[in-house]
Each structure stands twice: as structure tokens, then as C-alpha cells.
Design an enzyme around this catalytic site. Sequence first.
Site, PDB file in Angstrom:
ATOM      1  N   GLY A   1      -7.252   8.636   2.161  1.00  0.00           N
ATOM      2  CA  GLY A   1      -6.393   9.821   2.103  1.00  0.00           C
ATOM      3  C   GLY A   1      -4.910   9.498   2.104  1.00  0.00           C
TER       4      GLY A   1
ATOM      5  N   ALA B   1      -8.177  -5.107  -6.809  1.00  0.00           N
ATOM      6  CA  ALA B   1      -8.077  -4.560  -5.441  1.00  0.00           C
ATOM      7  C   ALA B   1      -9.344  -4.962  -4.680  1.00  0.00           C
ATOM      8  CB  ALA B   1      -7.881  -3.055  -5.468  1.00  0.00           C
TER       9      ALA B   1
ATOM     10  N   LYS C   1       0.828  -1.216   0.000  1.00  0.00           N
ATOM     11  CA  LYS C   1       0.000   0.000   0.000  1.00  0.00           C
ATOM     12  C   LYS C   1       0.864   1.269   0.000  1.00  0.00           C
ATOM     13  CE  LYS C   1      -3.804   2.441   2.223  1.00  0.00           C
ATOM     14  NZ  LYS C   1      -4.340   3.007   0.978  1.00  0.00           N
TER      15      LYS C   1
ATOM     16  N   THR D   1      -9.279   4.451  -8.731  1.00  0.00           N
ATOM     17  CA  THR D   1     -10.726   4.532  -8.504  1.00  0.00           C
ATOM     18  C   THR D   1     -11.308   5.756  -9.224  1.00  0.00           C
ATOM     19  OG1 THR D   1     -10.302   5.770  -6.496  1.00  0.00           O
ATOM     20  CG2 THR D   1     -10.534   3.401  -6.262  1.00  0.00           C
TER      21      THR D   1
ATOM     22  N   ILE E   1      -6.802   1.261 -13.966  1.00  0.00           N
ATOM     23  CA  ILE E   1      -7.086   2.596 -13.507  1.00  0.00           C
ATOM     24  C   ILE E   1      -7.176   2.671 -11.976  1.00  0.00           C
ATOM     25  CG2 ILE E   1      -8.327   3.337 -15.556  1.00  0.00           C
ATOM     26  CD1 ILE E   1     -10.963   2.746 -14.093  1.00  0.00           C
TER      27      ILE E   1
ATOM     28  N   CYS F   1      -4.393   9.566  -7.003  1.00  0.00           N
ATOM     29  CA  CYS F   1      -5.275   9.264  -5.870  1.00  0.00           C
ATOM     30  C   CYS F   1      -6.440  10.249  -5.839  1.00  0.00           C
ATOM     31  CB  CYS F   1      -4.525   9.343  -4.542  1.00  0.00           C
ATOM     32  SG  CYS F   1      -5.619   9.009  -3.154  1.00  0.00           S
TER      33      CYS F   1
HETATM   34  C1  LIG Z   1      -9.181  -0.448   0.011  1.00  0.00           C
HETATM   35  C2  LIG Z   1      -8.467   0.176  -1.145  1.00  0.00           C
HETATM   36  C3  LIG Z   1      -7.367   0.985  -0.933  1.00  0.00           C
HETATM   37  C4  LIG Z   1      -6.685   1.566  -1.999  1.00  0.00           C
HETATM   38  N1  LIG Z   1      -5.559   2.287  -1.770  1.00  0.00           N
HETATM   39  C5  LIG Z   1      -4.771   2.671  -2.813  1.00  0.00           C
HETATM   40  C6  LIG Z   1      -3.483   3.223  -2.598  1.00  0.00           C
HETATM   41  O1  LIG Z   1      -3.004   3.335  -1.465  1.00  0.00           O
HETATM   42  N2  LIG Z   1      -2.767   3.599  -3.704  1.00  0.00           N
HETATM   43  C7  LIG Z   1      -3.225   3.451  -4.991  1.00  0.00           C
HETATM   44  O2  LIG Z   1      -2.518   3.781  -5.965  1.00  0.00           O
HETATM   45  N3  LIG Z   1      -4.463   2.918  -5.213  1.00  0.00           N
HETATM   46  C8  LIG Z   1      -5.220   2.523  -4.173  1.00  0.00           C
HETATM   47  N4  LIG Z   1      -6.435   1.915  -4.399  1.00  0.00           N
HETATM   48  C9  LIG Z   1      -6.933   1.803  -5.785  1.00  0.00           C
HETATM   49  C10 LIG Z   1      -6.622   0.427  -6.380  1.00  0.00           C
HETATM   50  O3  LIG Z   1      -5.251   0.222  -6.505  1.00  0.00           O
HETATM   51  C11 LIG Z   1      -7.285   0.259  -7.779  1.00  0.00           C
HETATM   52  O4  LIG Z   1      -6.654   1.128  -8.676  1.00  0.00           O
HETATM   53  C12 LIG Z   1      -8.779   0.547  -7.783  1.00  0.00           C
HETATM   54  O5  LIG Z   1      -9.380   0.104  -6.593  1.00  0.00           O
HETATM   55  C13 LIG Z   1      -9.496  -0.119  -8.965  1.00  0.00           C
HETATM   56  O6  LIG Z   1      -9.391  -1.517  -8.896  1.00  0.00           O
HETATM   57  P1  LIG Z   1     -10.580  -2.470  -8.313  1.00  0.00           P
HETATM   58  O7  LIG Z   1     -11.829  -2.088  -9.029  1.00  0.00           O
HETATM   59  O8  LIG Z   1     -10.082  -3.846  -8.589  1.00  0.00           O
HETATM   60  O9  LIG Z   1     -10.663  -2.175  -6.843  1.00  0.00           O
HETATM   61  C14 LIG Z   1      -7.144   1.344  -3.341  1.00  0.00           C
HETATM   62  C15 LIG Z   1      -8.275   0.535  -3.536  1.00  0.00           C
HETATM   63  C16 LIG Z   1      -8.926  -0.049  -2.480  1.00  0.00           C
HETATM   64  C17 LIG Z   1     -10.104  -0.931  -2.746  1.00  0.00           C
END
Ligand SMILES: Cc1cc2nc3c(=O)[nH]c(=O)nc-3n(C[C@H](O)[C@H](O)[C@H](O)COP(=O)(O)O)c2cc1C
Length: 367
Positions: A132, A342, A80, A264, A262, A198
Site C-alpha cells: 500500500g 525486483a 522505495k 505488478t 511494468i 501502484c
Molecule cells: C517487494 C516489492 C515492493 C514493491 N514496491 C514498489 C514500490 O514501492 N513502487 C513501485 O513503483 N513499484 C513497486 N514494486 C513493483 C516493482 O518495481 C516491479 O515493477 C514489479 O515487481 C515487476 O518486476 P519483478 O517481476 O522483477 O518483481 C514492488 C515490487 C516488489 C517485489
Amino acid sequence: VDNFSPSALYQIDKSYLENAEEGPFFKGELPRRSPPSQSEWHDFLGFRVASRLGVAAGPLLNARWIALAAQLGFDLLCYKTIRSRAHPSHPLPNIVFLESDGQFSQDELPTSITSCAHPLPPERLAITNSFGNPSRSPHYLRRDIPLAQNVLYPGQALIVSVFGTPGNDPKDFLEDFAKTACFAKECGAKIIEANFSCPNVSQHEGSLYCNPEAVYTFALRIVQAIGDTPLIIKMGAFPHLGCMKECLLAAARAGARAIAGINTVSMNIINPQGEPALGDDRKTSGVCGAPIRKIALDFVQEARDIINREKLSLTLCGGGGITLPEHFDLFFEAGADFAFTAAGMMWDPYLALNYHLRESYARTAHL
Ligand SMILES: Cc1cc2nc3c(=O)[nH]c(=O)nc-3n(C[C@H](O)[C@H](O)[C@H](O)COP(=O)(O)O)c2cc1C
């Protein structure tokens, strides 16, 4: 399925630190995996990996989480996002389940999305997360990143995701990004990802990825700082194709080795009464899981076209909305070299093992 099912890794009613210290909350069995022979492994930025499946930055909070994901058959494990100094998480709620039907498209995002009390089944699983970009202290990370590196099996690779913290001087943000990447390398990171996308920080910090000058300046500075350690740039969905092309060209010109996307998708999150579900000071937050899969697949297809047409030496890491084993293949068919999940793996930790099981049946059937 509910949040307390034996397979859910994360407990949404606990704080980020409680999850980090007490989790992952997995109580399922760990079936043995029969990995492919080494001749079938893949090259990932100079490292040999047993499969093309990974966990994106976010769900893996520390070495213990990395260890479990490695046992669960994910071969690319992203630590993370860290900062150069300890940084608190937003208060609870950090994760809220969402009602979702079908797929969003980038030009027609709904004005808001509604929260719900329990997760939907995997094919419709949607959450928003709003942390955050918290970070543990350098002291903690100096011990924990090497531990994370040591829990990997042969054929697996660790990526450490980094983020810069802005200061009073406009240059501070850039320098802190480079400093954090150097720090990750000192801790033993062999592959570094820079989070340029982010959505849960300020607009300026969170949208570097769609400003070609910023992509070039920041990526170049980080590459200068980490030398031959491969750099991945984490991107989000682009407002239009022209912008994506400029930003990919900038990333390649600066020496980045891969792009990942991508992140979120930022949206208004409301509760069933129509009020902001995360509180008045966090009306928008990043949506992930099933509803963003189409946007993510479009990103991958368009990035693949640009990389091929412009002959860019960028590895393409795709993800967004992978919640079922067959979704990984949709990303490979769209042109991703590697595919990451994720949200999907947090509520179905068997996602990779089920994919591998299908693959090994297919291999056996061909013998
Ligand atoms: C609980 C959680 C925490 C996340 N924290 C980060 C992060 O610290 N850094 C980052 O680049 N993306 C973070 N993401 C985004 C994910 O890396 C990913 O790009 C995004 O969730 C889309 O993928 P998914 O639909 O499979 O969740 C986070 C996603 C989730 C679900």
C-alpha cells in the site's frame, strides 16, 4: 531454496518496518566485481553508469538496502516509493509466494493464482506484494536519502520513487505528487520516478498511467516542480496499444525523460483452500516475478516501436519477471535501454553479479 536461505534479502514473516530496520538479511559472500572500463559505461539520463542493470522501486527500503544492492553489482538503484508524509504499510501478510507455471498473457489472465508456503526456484519464482505504498517520515528521509546517495560506487545512479497522497480536494493528489517530487529533490535526489501504477492502492490512484490526460497533467506539474531533474514515469501493462501510444505521447509532451514498466499485475490471490490469501479486504494484489515476464516483454517491444515511430525522446526502462541473468538480455533484445528486477533479486541477490561474470568472460574471450 527457502525464505530463510542465506541469500534471501527479505523475511516475509516480519513487518515492513522490521525488514527496514533489521534487514537486509543477506549472509552470503560479496565477490569482487571487475567493472568494465569507463569507455564502456552507458549514459543514463545524463549520468554515466557502469552497466544497464538496476533494481526497480520496492525492494530497496533505505540506504542500507541501497548499499548492499550497490555492492551486489546493480548500477541503477531505486529507493522505495516515498510519500510527503509518513504512511503505514498494510498489515502482514505483505508478501506471499505463489504457485506458477508458465507465463501469463495480458488478454488471458487466469481468474486467480494460488499461494504456496515456499518460494519456487528462480526460473519460476512468483510472489505477490501488498504494502500500500508505505512511507517513512520526511524527518527520516531527509537523513536517509543523502546517505543512500553517498553509498554508491562510481558508475552508479540513485533514483527516488515518489507517490502523491489524495486529499479532500481533487487537486490535492496532483499537488502532493509535485510536493513529494520537490521534497525528494531537496533531499538530494538527482533522478526522480513517479509511480503512476501502484495496483495496491485505489483504482483512481493506481491507474494514472493509462489515462493520457492524467499522464500529461501530472507529469507536466511534476516537471514544472523539479525543473531539470530527470523524471521517469512508472507504468503498468496497457489494456490496448492505442492507449499506450496516447500515454507515451502525453508523457513525452509533458517533458518526462523516461518510462519504466511494468509494475505488478493485479490479480485475485487465493490460498490452497480457495480463500483470499491476503484476507477478505485485499482479494486482489500485484503479482510479480516469472509469470509476468511475457507481459513485460510485450510492453517493452510495443513501447520501443512507439518511441521509434513517433521519435519520442524517452529512455525505456524495462522489467518484470527478470529472475535469471539471461532474462536481462531478453529485455535488451526487446528494445529496453535499461533493465530492472525486483522480486528476482530479493531471492537471488547474485543476479547482477552472475550477469556481469558472464559478460566479463565474454569480454575476455574476445581479447
Ligand atoms: C517487494 C516489492 C515492493 C514493491 N514496491 C514498489 C514500490 O514501492 N513502487 C513501485 O513503483 N513499484 C513497486 N514494486 C513493483 C516493482 O518495481 C516491479 O515493477 C514489479 O515487481 C515487476 O518486476 P519483478 O517481476 O522483477 O518483481 C514492488 C515490487 C516488489 C517485489
